[in-house]
Write a protein that holds these residues in place. Structure first.
Motif, PDB file in Angstrom:
ATOM      1  N   PHE A  48      -1.594   1.188  12.945  1.00  0.00           N
ATOM      2  CA  PHE A  48      -0.185   0.866  12.740  1.00  0.00           C
ATOM      3  C   PHE A  48       0.438   1.846  11.732  1.00  0.00           C
ATOM      4  O   PHE A  48       1.546   2.356  11.931  1.00  0.00           O
ATOM      5  CB  PHE A  48      -0.041  -0.585  12.244  1.00  0.00           C
ATOM      6  N   ARG A  49      -0.320   2.113  10.667  1.00  0.00           N
ATOM      7  CA  ARG A  49       0.209   3.031   9.650  1.00  0.00           C
ATOM      8  C   ARG A  49       0.397   4.427  10.221  1.00  0.00           C
ATOM      9  O   ARG A  49       1.382   5.101   9.925  1.00  0.00           O
ATOM     10  CB  ARG A  49      -0.749   3.104   8.458  1.00  0.00           C
ATOM     11  N   ARG A  50      -0.562   4.849  10.999  1.00  0.00           N
ATOM     12  CA  ARG A  50      -0.482   6.208  11.569  1.00  0.00           C
ATOM     13  C   ARG A  50       0.706   6.305  12.523  1.00  0.00           C
ATOM     14  O   ARG A  50       1.443   7.296  12.509  1.00  0.00           O
ATOM     15  CB  ARG A  50      -1.785   6.543  12.303  1.00  0.00           C
ATOM     16  N   VAL A  78      16.445  14.296  10.837  1.00  0.00           N
ATOM     17  CA  VAL A  78      17.390  14.442   9.719  1.00  0.00           C
ATOM     18  C   VAL A  78      17.356  15.878   9.201  1.00  0.00           C
ATOM     19  O   VAL A  78      18.408  16.481   8.923  1.00  0.00           O
ATOM     20  CB  VAL A  78      17.057  13.442   8.576  1.00  0.00           C
ATOM     21  N   LEU A  79      16.145  16.427   9.085  1.00  0.00           N
ATOM     22  CA  LEU A  79      16.014  17.802   8.585  1.00  0.00           C
ATOM     23  C   LEU A  79      16.709  18.784   9.525  1.00  0.00           C
ATOM     24  O   LEU A  79      17.390  19.718   9.072  1.00  0.00           O
ATOM     25  CB  LEU A  79      14.532  18.161   8.420  1.00  0.00           C
ATOM     26  N   SER A 128       8.216   7.748  11.459  1.00  0.00           N
ATOM     27  CA  SER A 128       9.088   8.107  10.336  1.00  0.00           C
ATOM     28  C   SER A 128       9.186   9.622  10.197  1.00  0.00           C
ATOM     29  O   SER A 128      10.239  10.149   9.846  1.00  0.00           O
ATOM     30  CB  SER A 128       8.608   7.466   9.031  1.00  0.00           C
ATOM     31  N   LEU A 129       8.109  10.335  10.527  1.00  0.00           N
ATOM     32  CA  LEU A 129       8.184  11.800  10.464  1.00  0.00           C
ATOM     33  C   LEU A 129       9.137  12.338  11.528  1.00  0.00           C
ATOM     34  O   LEU A 129       9.831  13.343  11.309  1.00  0.00           O
ATOM     35  CB  LEU A 129       6.787  12.422  10.619  1.00  0.00           C
ATOM     36  N   ASN A 168      27.283  23.112  -0.112  1.00  0.00           N
ATOM     37  CA  ASN A 168      26.227  24.043   0.313  1.00  0.00           C
ATOM     38  C   ASN A 168      24.898  23.792  -0.396  1.00  0.00           C
ATOM     39  O   ASN A 168      23.857  23.605   0.223  1.00  0.00           O
ATOM     40  CB  ASN A 168      26.666  25.490   0.083  1.00  0.00           C
ATOM     41  N   VAL A 210      28.220  24.913   7.418  1.00  0.00           N
ATOM     42  CA  VAL A 210      28.950  24.987   6.147  1.00  0.00           C
ATOM     43  C   VAL A 210      28.930  26.419   5.615  1.00  0.00           C
ATOM     44  O   VAL A 210      29.939  26.915   5.101  1.00  0.00           O
ATOM     45  CB  VAL A 210      28.314  23.979   5.153  1.00  0.00           C
ATOM     46  N   ASP A 211      27.808  27.119   5.778  1.00  0.00           N
ATOM     47  CA  ASP A 211      27.710  28.511   5.319  1.00  0.00           C
ATOM     48  C   ASP A 211      28.660  29.400   6.118  1.00  0.00           C
ATOM     49  O   ASP A 211      29.324  30.290   5.565  1.00  0.00           O
ATOM     50  CB  ASP A 211      26.266  29.023   5.463  1.00  0.00           C
ATOM     51  N   LYS A 248      23.838  21.524   9.727  1.00  0.00           N
ATOM     52  CA  LYS A 248      25.020  21.317   8.879  1.00  0.00           C
ATOM     53  C   LYS A 248      25.133  22.436   7.851  1.00  0.00           C
ATOM     54  O   LYS A 248      26.220  22.943   7.571  1.00  0.00           O
ATOM     55  CB  LYS A 248      24.904  19.939   8.185  1.00  0.00           C
ATOM     56  N   ILE A 249      23.980  22.839   7.290  1.00  0.00           N
ATOM     57  CA  ILE A 249      23.966  23.916   6.294  1.00  0.00           C
ATOM     58  C   ILE A 249      24.482  25.210   6.930  1.00  0.00           C
ATOM     59  O   ILE A 249      25.305  25.928   6.344  1.00  0.00           O
ATOM     60  CB  ILE A 249      22.537  24.111   5.710  1.00  0.00           C
ATOM     61  N   ALA A 301       0.124   7.703   3.824  1.00  0.00           N
ATOM     62  CA  ALA A 301      -0.496   7.103   5.012  1.00  0.00           C
ATOM     63  C   ALA A 301      -1.897   7.679   5.271  1.00  0.00           C
ATOM     64  O   ALA A 301      -2.803   6.960   5.668  1.00  0.00           O
ATOM     65  CB  ALA A 301       0.390   7.319   6.226  1.00  0.00           C
ATOM     66  N   LEU A 353       3.811   6.316  10.509  1.00  0.00           N
ATOM     67  CA  LEU A 353       4.011   7.636   9.911  1.00  0.00           C
ATOM     68  C   LEU A 353       4.595   8.596  10.931  1.00  0.00           C
ATOM     69  O   LEU A 353       5.553   9.321  10.640  1.00  0.00           O
ATOM     70  CB  LEU A 353       2.675   8.165   9.384  1.00  0.00           C
ATOM     71  N   PHE A 355      17.958  18.661   1.931  1.00  0.00           N
ATOM     72  CA  PHE A 355      16.926  19.121   2.875  1.00  0.00           C
ATOM     73  C   PHE A 355      15.562  19.042   2.203  1.00  0.00           C
ATOM     74  O   PHE A 355      14.594  18.508   2.755  1.00  0.00           O
ATOM     75  CB  PHE A 355      17.246  20.553   3.318  1.00  0.00           C
ATOM     76  N   LEU A 385      23.481  20.213   0.092  1.00  0.00           N
ATOM     77  CA  LEU A 385      22.850  20.011   1.409  1.00  0.00           C
ATOM     78  C   LEU A 385      21.436  20.591   1.412  1.00  0.00           C
ATOM     79  O   LEU A 385      20.511  20.014   1.979  1.00  0.00           O
ATOM     80  CB  LEU A 385      23.686  20.679   2.509  1.00  0.00           C
ATOM     81  N   TRP A 395       0.836  -1.198   0.000  1.00  0.00           N
ATOM     82  CA  TRP A 395       0.000   0.000   0.000  1.00  0.00           C
ATOM     83  C   TRP A 395       0.874   1.252   0.000  1.00  0.00           C
ATOM     84  O   TRP A 395       0.583   2.233  -0.686  1.00  0.00           O
ATOM     85  CB  TRP A 395      -0.927   0.009   1.230  1.00  0.00           C
ATOM     86  N   ILE A 435      12.529  11.699  10.053  1.00  0.00           N
ATOM     87  CA  ILE A 435      12.769  12.665   8.968  1.00  0.00           C
ATOM     88  C   ILE A 435      12.982  14.047   9.550  1.00  0.00           C
ATOM     89  O   ILE A 435      13.870  14.811   9.121  1.00  0.00           O
ATOM     90  CB  ILE A 435      11.600  12.652   7.960  1.00  0.00           C
ATOM     91  N   LEU A 458      20.363  18.408   8.983  1.00  0.00           N
ATOM     92  CA  LEU A 458      20.775  19.050   7.728  1.00  0.00           C
ATOM     93  C   LEU A 458      20.789  20.562   7.878  1.00  0.00           C
ATOM     94  O   LEU A 458      21.705  21.231   7.380  1.00  0.00           O
ATOM     95  CB  LEU A 458      19.811  18.654   6.590  1.00  0.00           C
ATOM     96  N   PHE A 459      19.807  21.080   8.556  1.00  0.00           N
ATOM     97  CA  PHE A 459      19.726  22.530   8.756  1.00  0.00           C
ATOM     98  C   PHE A 459      20.961  23.027   9.505  1.00  0.00           C
ATOM     99  O   PHE A 459      21.579  24.031   9.113  1.00  0.00           O
ATOM    100  CB  PHE A 459      18.439  22.860   9.515  1.00  0.00           C
TER     101      PHE A 459
END
Lengths: 365, 421
Positions: free
Chosen positions: B389-391, B404-405, B397-398, A240, B415-416, B411-412, A261, B394, A247, A243, A86, B401, B408-409
């Motif tokens: 289960f799906r909810r 990770v975001l 996983s959110l 830069n 790096v800047d 890290k950005i 979902a 989700l 994001f 990345l 699904w 994610i 990344l923010f």
């Protein structure tokens, strides 16, 4: 230690492969930074969503069975029996729609910033070709679940192709594999969707990306003019810009997961070629503006069939967009081109308004 | 000279043309041309209405029914001459014979429709209307009462008085008028009752033209109420399977002995409602209490039958409810819905089987249905659990994610900053 290992791997590769281009990309490529930089991300986003389509599409082919007797049931099996089937199917369907959306944003942002101008004409032409290929991906893929909506959307869509003067009837027979939309059409569309179009995309996309790397990122004429007085601000592509791309891609993954979902793509009812079309049948949103336009054109405009006129008008519109780098002389000279910009705005407004009308106008729901 | 000759020839030609009779097509309309200009409504209306008449569509003209000379325009004595076969307006008592002159003649009617019936007049005189007309009672329906006159439409024409959807109103024109029917000793509430019936709903709202209306049970030209003995035969014309089951029950003989009409005793006639399981309850307000005492063995049987059917019905309702919830939440319920159809079929068969009043036979249908309904409910619960289960997946996983975001923010930013310095 890990840096030493990485260097050793790179040295090993350099003895066998010319890594000049890759090194250039990592070490030298820069991205202009100005008030239109945000639009640069949409090309990469479209590419990411395309990669998502490839991955989820490959996974779906493990279970999907093309053929009028089995297609619907195989999709039902994927949705109900295959673990996370699904999720993969819903992501594939949602990602297709998002990809068309980001592609349209990419196309029009390139248009409005005049990035099609010399020397990037070939990049624009391959981009337009990719746009056509992606719409064909969407059209062919839509039939594969073999449900009521997809059968009739394909019937209507291929009927429109029949309005092309001279070759219309032959074109319809070629697309459908016969006079009507049947299992033969499904097999044909399946082959198109998983073999022909991916091969064509690989070639065109490869060239498109090659040209982008070759020529770097374009800036709008006003930014380039300003850069003549003050040096343009830039950021390195690696790490830069990349990345920032990542994001966006991870955010897209989150959006796709949420859509899959919370709003899983529906299976619908199995197609019955003998049943009449359900009321209010309409195409997917990215064809809606064309569908709605055809509804408003009278049956006959003088001696010409209304639908034929509509199809010809779309053809002329597509040709205009394709040839815009050669038509817009001002852009070719590196000047701002307000006339073409306003035409572009007009096209965007037309597409948005007619898409909205397709859903809101009476008889559209 | 030449000019004079030309004028003379022209005058002769025009004069000759003026003296010629109009071709027959013009002459045929002479009846209408005259009558449509008459002041008297009863003489003028036929000429207006005739345009909608099916007889005209089939090529018939005024003279084919009324006789006379259609070419004798402006000459009433000639056009209405008995020598020319003029029959004029028939008396009410003579109307069936008037129409039957053609409609009872198979060799004539064959020209228009080889398979059309030609026994309507014969049948009519067996009806309540026909018998009374023969006795001289003119306040009964004749052909034109139901088919109209001068604007007679084909039965398949939706504007025809005899189109299935319109039949009840046509009969009700007289039968629902208490003033008109006051000398008759029959009720006038049939139309009112029929309009609340399920048959009427199916006919008019669902558009099923095979649903019964007046003529389905009473006949057309031979219209007569069915006798007590023949009610079941009338109902079984459509409800054949149910009638067969009823014949196996104890009610068949009992109703016959009591002189009670089958079917109607429990279901009513003109106001037949969609039956519900409450009819099986056997309690107060049900037809059962007409004959059976409270607490009797027969009523206990009814309660048992009701329990079996009610159990299956409730099971299906529960299954439907949970599948609907799952479907609205986005889950795929096609297969369980399909499997539930068998339980619904069993319920329909069990309800029909209730006419036998044999609990064992009904149980044979309800038990497998209940098993399917229970399985479907279980499947529904599984789907709701899968949804949860799906909810949760989700949300997890959110979170990942999101992390990770954030990474990344940061890290950005780093790096800047490095790039600027």
């Amino acid at each position: 230690m890990s840096e030493m290992k990485a260097n050793r791997i790179v040295s090993w590769l350099e003895e066998r492969v010319d890594l000049g281009a890759a090194k250039h990309l990592i070490q030298e490529k820069v991205v202009p930074v100005h008030h239109h930089t945000i639009w640069y991300y949409f090309g990469g986003m479209t590419l990411f969503l395309f990669a998502t389509q490839v991955v989820t599409g490959i996974m779906l082919t493990l279970y999907y069975r093309p053929g009028a007797e089995e297609a619907y049931e195989s999709v039902q099996f994927i949705m109900t029996e295959v673990q996370f089937g699904w999720l993969i199917r819903s992501i594939h369907s949602w990602s297709a729609n998002l990809m068309v959306g980001t592609m349209m944003i990419h196309l029009f942002s390139v248009y409005l910033t005049q990035a099609y101008r010399k020397p990037r004409e070939l990049t624009w032409i391959t981009g337009m070709a990719l746009f056509g290929v992606v719409l064909t991906f969407g059209f062919s893929g839509y039939l594969l679940p073999w449900n009521v909506l997809s059968l009739f959307a394909t019937k209507v869509g291929t009927n429109v192709a029949g309005q092309v003067p001279l070759v219309g009837h032959a074109l319809v027979r070629f697309l459908r594999g016969g006079e009507d939309v049947t299992g033969a059409t499904l097999s044909r569309f399946y082959g198109l969707h998983i073999a022909i179009l991916p091969a064509v995309t690989t070639l065109i996309l490869g060239f498109h990306l090659f040209m982008v790397q070759q020529q770097g990122m374009s800036s709008p004429p006003d930014v380039e003019k300003a850069a003549a007085k003050h040096p343009m601000k830039t950021m390195p592509f690696f790490p830069n810009f990349l990345l920032r791309d990542l994001f966006g891609w991870f955010a897209a993954v989150g959006v796709l997961a949420a859509l899959a979902a919370i709003y899983p793509w529906e299976l619908g009812k199995k197609a019955d070629p003998f049943a009449p079309a359900p009321a209010g049948i309409r195409p997917e949103w990215y064809f809606m503006y064309m569908f709605q336009t055809l509804k408003y054109i009278p049956a006959k405009v003088g001696p010409i069939d209304g639908e034929v006129l509509g199809v010809l008008a779309f053809g002329v519109g597509g040709l205009f967009l394709l040839l815009v780098p050669f038509l817009d002389k001002k852009s070719a000279r590196g000047e701002a081109s307000p006339l073409f910009r306003w035409i572009g705005v007009g096209i965007i407004v037309y597409m948005v308004v007619f898409t909205a009308l397709g859903y809101l106008a009476p008889g559209g729901k | 000279m030449k000019i004079a000759l030309r004028v003379a020839v022209f005058g002769i030609v025009v004069g000759a043309a003026g003296m010629c009779h109009a071709p027959s097509a013009w002459a045929v309309n002479a009846c209408i041309d005259c009558h449509k200009n008459l002041k008297e409504e009863n003489l003028r209306l036929p000429a207006v209405k005739i345009n909608d008449d099916y007889h005209v569509v089939r090529g018939l003209k005024c003279q084919d029914c009324h006789g006379g000379d259609p070419e004798a325009a402006d000459k009433k004595e000639k056009s209405h001459s008995k020598d020319k076969g003029f029959r004029g307006k028939p008396k009410r008592l003579d109307i069936p014979a008037f129409c039957g002159r053609c409609h009872s003649d198979p060799s004539y009617m064959r020209k228009f429709n080889p398979s059309i019936r030609t026994d309507q007049v014969k049948e009519y005189y067996t009806s309540g209307h026909g018998k009374r007309l023969r006795e001289g009672d003119q306040k009964v329906a004749v052909c034109i009462s139901c088919h109209d006159v001068h604007a007679i439409r084909a039965i398949k024409d939706q504007a025809a008085w005899t189109y299935p959807v319109k039949v009840a109103e046509t009969c009700g024109h007289c039968h629902a008028d208490p003033k008109y029917m006051k000398e008759r000793k029959i009720p006038t509430d049939q139309l009112k009752k029929y309009k609340v019936s399920y048959h009427y709903e199916v006919l008019t709202k669902k558009g099923d033209l095979s649903a019964p209306t007046c003529n389905s049970c009473h006949g057309n030209h031979g219209a007569t109420p069915p006798g007590v003995d023949s009610v079941e035969n009338v109902c079984s014309h459509c409800h054949a399977a149910t009638a067969e089951l009823f014949d196996k029950s104890a009610h068949k003989e009992a109703f016959s002995d009591l002189g009670q009409p089958a079917c109607v005793t429990c279901h009513g006639n003109h106001d037949v409602m969609k039956p519900t399981d409450d009819l099986l309850a056997g309690g107060k307000g049900t037809p059962c209490e007409t004959c059976h005492e409270e607490g009797s063995a027969e009523l206990k049987k009814a309660v048992e039958v009701r329990a079996l059917i009610g159990g299956l019905s409730r099971g299906i309702e529960e299954a439907d409810a949970i599948l609907t919830r799952a479907e609205e939440a986005g889950m795929e319920v096609g297969l369980p819905k399909f499997e539930l159809i068998e339980a619904k079929d069993n319920l329909i068969k069990a309800r029909a089987e209730s006419h036998t009043l044999k609990a064992k036979k009904i149980k044979v249908l309800t038990d497998p249905g209940v098993v399917i309904a229970q399985k479907t409910v279980k499947k529904g619960h599984q789907l709701m659990a899968e949804l949860q289960f799906r909810r949760k997946g989700l949300a997890a996983s959110l979170l990942v994610i999101g992390a990770v975001l954030v990474g990344l923010f940061l890290k950005i930013r780093e790096v800047d900053r490095r790039g600027r310095s």
